[in-house]
Design an enzyme around this catalytic site. Structure first.
Site, PDB file in Angstrom:
ATOM      1  N   ASP A  23      34.536 -20.560  14.605  1.00  0.00           N
ATOM      2  CA  ASP A  23      33.408 -20.303  15.497  1.00  0.00           C
ATOM      3  C   ASP A  23      32.435 -21.479  15.371  1.00  0.00           C
ATOM      4  O   ASP A  23      31.899 -21.737  14.289  1.00  0.00           O
ATOM      5  CB  ASP A  23      32.723 -18.991  15.106  1.00  0.00           C
ATOM      6  CG  ASP A  23      31.755 -18.494  16.159  1.00  0.00           C
ATOM      7  OD1 ASP A  23      31.626 -19.155  17.204  1.00  0.00           O
ATOM      8  OD2 ASP A  23      31.116 -17.450  15.927  1.00  0.00           O
ATOM      9  N   ASP A  44      33.826 -21.776  22.469  1.00  0.00           N
ATOM     10  CA  ASP A  44      33.393 -22.124  21.117  1.00  0.00           C
ATOM     11  C   ASP A  44      34.035 -21.322  19.998  1.00  0.00           C
ATOM     12  O   ASP A  44      33.612 -21.424  18.840  1.00  0.00           O
ATOM     13  CB  ASP A  44      31.872 -22.002  21.016  1.00  0.00           C
ATOM     14  CG  ASP A  44      31.365 -20.599  21.319  1.00  0.00           C
ATOM     15  OD1 ASP A  44      32.151 -19.766  21.809  1.00  0.00           O
ATOM     16  OD2 ASP A  44      30.172 -20.335  21.062  1.00  0.00           O
ATOM     17  N   GLU A  45      35.053 -20.540  20.292  1.00  0.00           N
ATOM     18  CA  GLU A  45      35.716 -19.811  19.209  1.00  0.00           C
ATOM     19  C   GLU A  45      37.173 -19.528  19.538  1.00  0.00           C
ATOM     20  O   GLU A  45      37.557 -19.427  20.702  1.00  0.00           O
ATOM     21  CB  GLU A  45      34.975 -18.516  18.883  1.00  0.00           C
ATOM     22  CG  GLU A  45      34.925 -17.516  20.009  1.00  0.00           C
ATOM     23  CD  GLU A  45      34.289 -16.183  19.589  1.00  0.00           C
ATOM     24  OE1 GLU A  45      34.571 -15.700  18.470  1.00  0.00           O
ATOM     25  OE2 GLU A  45      33.515 -15.635  20.391  1.00  0.00           O
TER      26      GLU A  45
END
Length: 371
Positions: free
Chosen positions: A18, A112-113
């Protein structure tokens, strides 16, 4: 559980990566004058919404999906910057390329993860913790950004663990530690347990994973319906879901339940504008493109309706998405009973066959949130 070939004791090695305050961190990286200052990515307008907040801003309670006026009230020195989703997407592609050097089993959840299954890693390293550290170091080297990692034997725990030591941290939960780790979690940390569900649990004396684990599956089914099986397993640190690189997202959307029913056209229109801002930010973050916009409304008597409009092409931009949403809202007005919940969704996404629509999907298949 039937043990799958190649899995030692039926367990996997899962990493959840993350990025730390991704959008805001990119802006601080590219604009040195913003470093160390409270930054919000979004619009400062009266109807603006925060898409992301730097850690300096979070200290004041500023969070993503928060109304900009609220964020500014909490942090008077907050600096708003316009989003640059093309830049974020390019950096995301760069980061995912790093993941693929270690495994082909990469399941992105957003820009983003992502989950990475390194049970059988490409480099033959064999140590998930070491791989996670290598990934974090390479991300820092290539992008100048930091990432946090959760390492565990299943997706549920790995995702929670990645949040334990943020920012720029790592948390490793081994199989023999899983049940105790989950037992100490507040129920709000469980996926799918929102504020209202947490309130219902508190009324039943359920505050932690340990409290959940003390309940029978029959009790959980009686009070929480179809979520019972998930809650029962998760409270024991059990999650059999595989990392699916071919994950299909069926829709991206959001909905909001209001403390007071909305009756006037003005109140409904204002509420919809806020939902449009938040949902479109989510759509851009996911890089989603779709043809169908659906409005969902639940009335004060809990009767629920939906109204949809499909195009013969993808919705072009936020302006068109908003125009369709307003058109759908107009079609249900005037309201007599009052509206207690309003939601908007983009579906019929690019690459998803029509026959898949409407089927139930899990966490990885649908981006729907309540805010």
């Amino acid at each position: 559980m039937t043990q799958q070939p190649g899995l030692r004791n039926g367990l996997r090695k899962i990493i959840h990566i993350d990025m730390d305050a991704f959008f805001a961190s990119v802006e601080q990286r590219d604009h040195p004058e913003l470093r160390g200052k409270p930054v919000a990515v979004g619009s400062a307008s009266a109807r603006g919404v925060v898409a992301a907040a730097s850690y300096e801003a979070r200290k004041y309670g500023v969070r993503s999906a928060m109304a900009s006026v609220t964020a500014k009230r909490r942090c008077p020195d907050l600096i708003f910057v316009k989003h640059r989703f093309d830049v974020y997407r390019e950096i995301s592609r760069q980061i995912r390329a790093i993941f693929f050097t270690h495994s082909d089993l990469v399941e992105p959840l957003s820009l983003d993860e992502a989950y990475i299954d390194v049970t059988h890693d490409k480099m033959g390293i064999g140590n998930a913790t070491r791989i996670a550290e290598m990934i974090r170091a390479e991300i820092k080297k290539q992008t100048g950004l930091t990432a946090s990692a959760g390492v565990s034997y299943n997706k549920f725990i790995a995702k929670i663990a990645s949040d334990q030591n943020k920012p720029d941290g790592i948390c490793v939960i081994k199989p023999h530690q899983g049940a105790d780790f989950v037992a100490r979690l507040p129920v709000r940390r469980f996926f799918g347990v929102g504020p209202k569900t947490a309130e219902r649990m508190a009324a039943l004396g359920i505050h932690s994973g340990a409290d959940l684990r003390a309940q029978s599956e029959a009790f959980l089914r009686q009070h929480f319906g179809k979520s019972a099986g998930y809650l029962y397993r998760a409270s024991r640190g059990v999650d059999h879901r595989e990392v699916k690189p071919d994950r299909i997202r069926k829709s991206v959307g959001g909905e909001r339940t209001y403390a007071s029913d909305l009756v006037s056209e003005g109140d409904l229109e204002d509420a919809l504008e806020k939902i449009i801002d938040i949902v479109w930010n989510s759509i851009e973050k996911a890089g989603a493109h779709g043809r169908t916009v659906t409005l969902k409304a639940k009335y004060a008597d809990f009767r629920q309706i939906t109204r949809s409009r499909s195009l013969d092409r993808n919705v072009e931009d936020k302006a068109e998405f908003a125009a369709i949403g307003r058109e759908l809202l107009t079609s249900i007005m005037p309201v007599e009973n009052g509206v207690r919940l309003l939601g908007l969704t983009l579906a019929n996404l690019e690459g998803v066959e029509e026959k898949d629509e409407g089927k139930p999907v899990d966490e990885a298949g649908q981006a729907m949130f309540e805010f």
